[in-house]
Scaffold this active site. Structure first.
Site, PDB file in Angstrom:
ATOM      1  N   GLY A  54     -82.550 -51.061  38.841  1.00 32.67           N
ATOM      2  CA  GLY A  54     -82.107 -50.497  40.174  1.00 32.67           C
ATOM      3  C   GLY A  54     -81.627 -49.220  40.029  1.00 32.67           C
ATOM      4  O   GLY A  54     -80.594 -49.055  39.314  1.00 32.67           O
ATOM      5  N   GLN A 203     -89.512 -58.988  39.339  1.00 33.93           N
ATOM      6  CA  GLN A 203     -88.126 -58.610  39.811  1.00 33.93           C
ATOM      7  C   GLN A 203     -87.806 -59.581  41.160  1.00 33.93           C
ATOM      8  O   GLN A 203     -86.822 -59.834  41.376  1.00 33.93           O
ATOM      9  CB  GLN A 203     -87.822 -57.474  40.043  1.00 33.93           C
ATOM     10  CG  GLN A 203     -87.858 -56.468  38.777  1.00 33.93           C
ATOM     11  CD  GLN A 203     -89.404 -55.556  38.522  1.00 33.93           C
ATOM     12  OE1 GLN A 203     -90.343 -56.417  38.692  1.00 33.93           O
ATOM     13  NE2 GLN A 203     -89.151 -54.582  38.013  1.00 33.93           N
ATOM     14  N   ASP A 244     -86.453 -45.583  44.306  1.00 36.13           N
ATOM     15  CA  ASP A 244     -86.003 -44.915  43.215  1.00 36.13           C
ATOM     16  C   ASP A 244     -85.994 -43.285  43.351  1.00 36.13           C
ATOM     17  O   ASP A 244     -85.163 -42.469  42.666  1.00 36.13           O
ATOM     18  CB  ASP A 244     -86.893 -45.279  42.033  1.00 36.13           C
ATOM     19  CG  ASP A 244     -86.512 -46.506  41.403  1.00 36.13           C
ATOM     20  OD1 ASP A 244     -85.816 -46.641  40.592  1.00 36.13           O
ATOM     21  OD2 ASP A 244     -87.170 -47.454  42.096  1.00 36.13           O
TER      22      ASP A 244
END
Length: 355
Positions: A54, A203, A244
């Protein structure tokens, strides 16, 4: 929030033990294990192997990591300490190439180092600790603000689709894309959430479904290739994902599979929102073409999650960790300072300077 998940701090500093405490996300949902990492090598490995993942959580871990690495320095002067700091910084920066928060946090720590240059070595080390802690506390506030702004876009009872994991364990607290879901849960919005499995590292299945279920959210797990069918059935009114890195033009890099969701959402007329702190926006990166895409080991596709190989022996496998979502497919980018809408070149620049 009062849910058990929100109380979890996935990245913590134990200064007395000279250790970084991490929730090992590779073991979830079956085991909840906190690692005690005392070397820079262990921290690098945890970032690379996605034990911490993350974008915000990676940045926090890197900040604590560069502090702990510098804390162990035997330097007697600023120049010696600075050299040791640079070695640790460059090493940690090599762990993941795509998540801009990693570099943002390390650069911020370097700025604090330079700012304290006239002080004693111990005072500089203390300042680095304070800066790392500030990064974590600021992220918690940022995530809450992102949640409030994103919740303003949603209506009670909506079906929401999310991809990968952008929740509490990916940040200091609350998450980014999951923050409005948690805040909505507190206010009785009764969202029905669909979590993509998120191949190949799962995930969504291992982390998002676990988080939301623990928090009492109505969550349904689906395979990535079921998203179109669920949208067509009218079960999804909005898509929320983290990211990201955001380029200056609004192109975003997120977990592989995100761009496909954006294409589907566009086709079905469903709003597609990116939830990201301003620290994730790379204004030096003009478009998504300039974002490096991390390639990971083929074993993550062929063998990692199976008792027996699920592909022919020695078959070639292509395993990019991220893809680029074109800005034209994004309805809005939700930040802690507000929501950016097209044209992103202008709206993101405005939010950057907004008080």
């Amino acid at each position: 929030m009062t849910t058990p998940v929100a109380a979890i701090q996935s990245v913590q500093l134990d200064d007395e033990q000279n250790a970084l405490i991490l929730l090992d996300q590779t073991l979830l949902p079956n085991e909840k294990v906190f690692l005690q990492l005392t070397t820079v090598e262990e921290i690098w490995d945890a970032i690379y192997r996605l034990k911490v993942r993350g974008a915000p959580a990676i940045g926090i871990a890197a900040a604590y990591g560069v502090y702990l690495g510098t804390k162990q320095s035997n330097a007697a002067t600023f120049s010696e300490l600075s050299a040791d700091f640079q070695a640790v910084k460059q090493y940690l920066a090599s762990s993941r190439p795509t998540a801009v928060n990693l570099f943002w946090a390390l650069n911020r720590m370097e700025e604090r180092l330079k700012k304290e240059a006239e002080k004693s070595v111990q005072e500089i080390k203390d300042a680095l600790r304070d800066e790392a802690e500030s990064i974590r506390l600021e992220d918690e506030k940022i995530c809450y603000s992102i949640g409030e702004h994103a919740l303003s876009l949603l209506q009670p009872g909506w079906g929401l689709l999310t991809h990968c994991n952008a929740g509490t364990i990916a940040t200091a607290k609350y998450g980014t894309a999951l923050a409005p879901i948690y805040l909505g849960q507190e206010q009785g919005y009764d969202f029905q959430v669909f979590a993509d499995e998120t191949r190949p590292l799962l995930q969504g299945a291992r982390l998002t479904a676990w988080e939301l279920q623990e928090a009492g959210v109505d969550v349904t797990l689906i395979c990535d290739n079921m998203a179109s069918h669920v949208m067509k059935e009218g079960k999804v009114q909005a898509v929320l994902t983290g990211c990201d890195r955001v380029a200056a033009n609004g192109d975003t890099a997120n977990k592989i599979g995100t761009s496909g969701l954006a294409v589907l959402a566009k086709h079905y007329g469903i709003p597609f929102y990116i939830c990201a702190p301003l620290s994730t926006i790379d204004f030096e990166c003009k478009t998504g073409e300039d974002i490096p895409i991390e390639l990971r080991k083929p074993e993550e596709i062929t063998t990692t999650w199976y008792e027996k190989p699920m592909a022919p022996e020695n078959v070639k496998a292509y395993n990019p960790a991220f893809d680029i979502t074109d800005h034209e497919l994004i309805t809005g980018i939700v930040t802690e300072k507000g929501i950016a809408y097209p044209p992103y070149q202008e709206s993101l620049a405005y939010l950057r300077t907004k008080d």
